[in-house]
Design an enzyme around this catalytic site. Structure first.
Site, short mmCIF file in Angstrom:
data_model
loop_
_atom_site.label_atom_id
_atom_site.label_comp_id
_atom_site.label_asym_id
_atom_site.label_seq_id
_atom_site.Cartn_x
_atom_site.Cartn_y
_atom_site.Cartn_z
N TYR A 166 0.84 -1.21 0.00
CA TYR A 166 0.00 0.00 0.00
C TYR A 166 0.87 1.25 0.00
O TYR A 166 0.67 2.17 -0.79
CB TYR A 166 -0.91 -0.02 1.22
CG TYR A 166 -1.70 1.24 1.49
CD1 TYR A 166 -1.29 2.15 2.46
CD2 TYR A 166 -2.88 1.50 0.80
CE1 TYR A 166 -2.01 3.30 2.71
CE2 TYR A 166 -3.63 2.64 1.06
CZ TYR A 166 -3.17 3.54 2.02
OH TYR A 166 -3.91 4.70 2.27
N ILE A 201 -8.54 8.23 8.72
CA ILE A 201 -9.88 8.78 8.55
C ILE A 201 -10.87 7.69 8.97
O ILE A 201 -10.65 6.50 8.71
CB ILE A 201 -10.13 9.17 7.08
CG1 ILE A 201 -8.99 10.06 6.55
CG2 ILE A 201 -11.48 9.88 6.92
CD1 ILE A 201 -8.77 11.35 7.28
N THR A 203 -13.24 5.83 8.21
CA THR A 203 -14.04 4.98 7.34
C THR A 203 -14.09 3.56 7.91
O THR A 203 -13.19 3.13 8.63
CB THR A 203 -13.45 4.92 5.91
OG1 THR A 203 -12.17 4.27 5.96
CG2 THR A 203 -13.32 6.32 5.33
#
Ligand SMILES: NC(=O)C1=CN([C@@H]2O[C@H](COP(=O)(O)OP(=O)(O)OC[C@H]3O[C@@H](n4cnc5c(N)ncnc54)[C@H](OP(=O)(O)O)[C@@H]3O)[C@@H](O)[C@H]2O)C=CC1
Ligand SMILES: C[C@H](CCC(=O)NCCS(=O)(=O)O)[C@H]1CC[C@H]2[C@@H]3C(=O)C[C@@H]4C[C@H](O)CC[C@]4(C)[C@H]3CC[C@]12C
Length: 279
Positions: A166, A201, A203
């Site tokens: 990532y 964040i 999510t």
């Protein structure tokens, strides 16, 4: 003063009627960006693999005031879909003003143990598909003096354990799109490139991924979405959100900016200007 004055320069009217693609917008930050755009009266095209989720997002966008809202279903692992996507989306929009590149493929936080299939999938979806979409969008964005918004991460600026594939894909985004920004500047192409460097964040995906592995304060996805769109509308080169305030000056990396300017003097820019406008 510069940071605050720049922030004040943004008004929602800057995105009213604008034709915007948001990838990875069936959930998370992408979904919230679609809603903020809708509230500002933009034309939006949303996309991901889940038709049911996209139908709900486009319906909600129309309720919120979108000038128009359409969805296209497909995977950015599918080269045929990725290569044809921008043409199909811009036909629905009647052109293109802003391309928001946001989607990522799932990859659990773990030590790298040689899983090359994972690395290839992550680089394909998180990086190469962004390049494919940008190549297709460039003629449209040149015509509209538009904007490319690339959603990245602290992991794309700071080496991070447990997310090597990532992180590699996010570093690649910085290398490619920051270089592309220099080309646009050199060849007088009036398309802005905004790299968005995000901390954690809230999510569902991210909170699930980090659970039990790391504890870090998270920022709200609703505000994050607005800050990304603000930075894109203001044509900022980079934006930092969700990281501690003291991190931003370190992330700006003035040494790199100075080297960018010094190295650009080595190029014979005139040679490249003609090539960029050649068919
Ligand atoms: N949340 C965070 O803490 C942080 C997020 N970011 C960045 O923000 C962006 C959004 O993150 P976040 O909202 O958390 O992600 P989510 O997992 O919530 O959303 C990812 C989106 O990408 C879509 N997607 C997944 N796989 C594919 C695929 N193969 N082809 C097309 N679309 C796909 C998903 O829809 P579907 O499954 O229906 O295809 C979904 O809409 C990413 O670029 C991420 O790196 C950066 C730093 C922190
Ligand atoms: C691991 C997340 C992305 C991959 C994904 O979607 N995994 C699915 C897990 S599941 O299969 O169990 O559902 C990463 C997406 C955002 C990353 C976070 C981020 O970018 C901000 C921080 C950056 C820092 O350098 C490291 C920690 C981060 C919180 C980082 C952690 C990994 C993500 C959550």
């Amino acid at each position: 003063h510069y940071l605050y004055s720049a922030r004040d320069a943004f008004t929602p009217a800057m995105l009213q009627g604008k034709r915007v693609i948001v990838t990875g917008s069936s959930m998370g930050i992408g979904e919230q960006m679609a809603y903020r755009l809708a509230e500002m009266g933009a034309h939006v095209v949303v996309t991901s693999r889940s038709q049911e989720a996209l139908q709900k997002v486009t319906s909600r966008c129309l309720e919120l005031g979108a000038a128009s809202a359409h969805y296209l279903v497909g995977s950015m692992e599918d080269k045929a879909f990725t290569e044809s996507f921008v043409a199909r989306a811009s036909e629905l929009l009647g052109g293109l003003d802003m391309l928001v590149l946001n989607h990522i493929t799932s990859c659990p936080m773990s030590l790298f143990r040689g899983d090359m299939n994972m690395v290839r999938r992550v680089m394909e979806v998180n990086f190469l598909s962004y390049v494919t979409l940008t190549a297709a969008a460039e003629p449209l964005l040149s015509r509209s003096n538009g904007s490319i918004v690339v959603v990245s991460s602290l992991a794309g600026k700071v080496p991070t354990p447990l997310v090597a594939p990532y992180s590699a894909s996010k570093f690649a985004l910085d290398g490619f799109f920051s270089s592309l920004r220099r080309e646009y500047s050199m060849t007088k192409v009036n398309v802005s490139v905004t790299l968005c460097v995000l901390g954690l964040i809230d999510t569902n995906t991210a909170m699930r991924a980090v659970e039990g592995i790391m504890s870090m304060p998270s920022a709200p996805k609703e505000e994050c979405a607005l800050e990304i769109l603000r930075a894109g509308a203001l044509r900022q080169e980079e934006m930092y959100y969700g990281a501690s305030t003291w991190m931003s000056p370190l992330l700006m990396n003035p040494g790199r900016k100075l080297l960018e300017v010094l190295l650009s003097d080595y190029f014979n820019a005139n040679l490249f200007v003609s090539k960029k406008t050649d068919p």
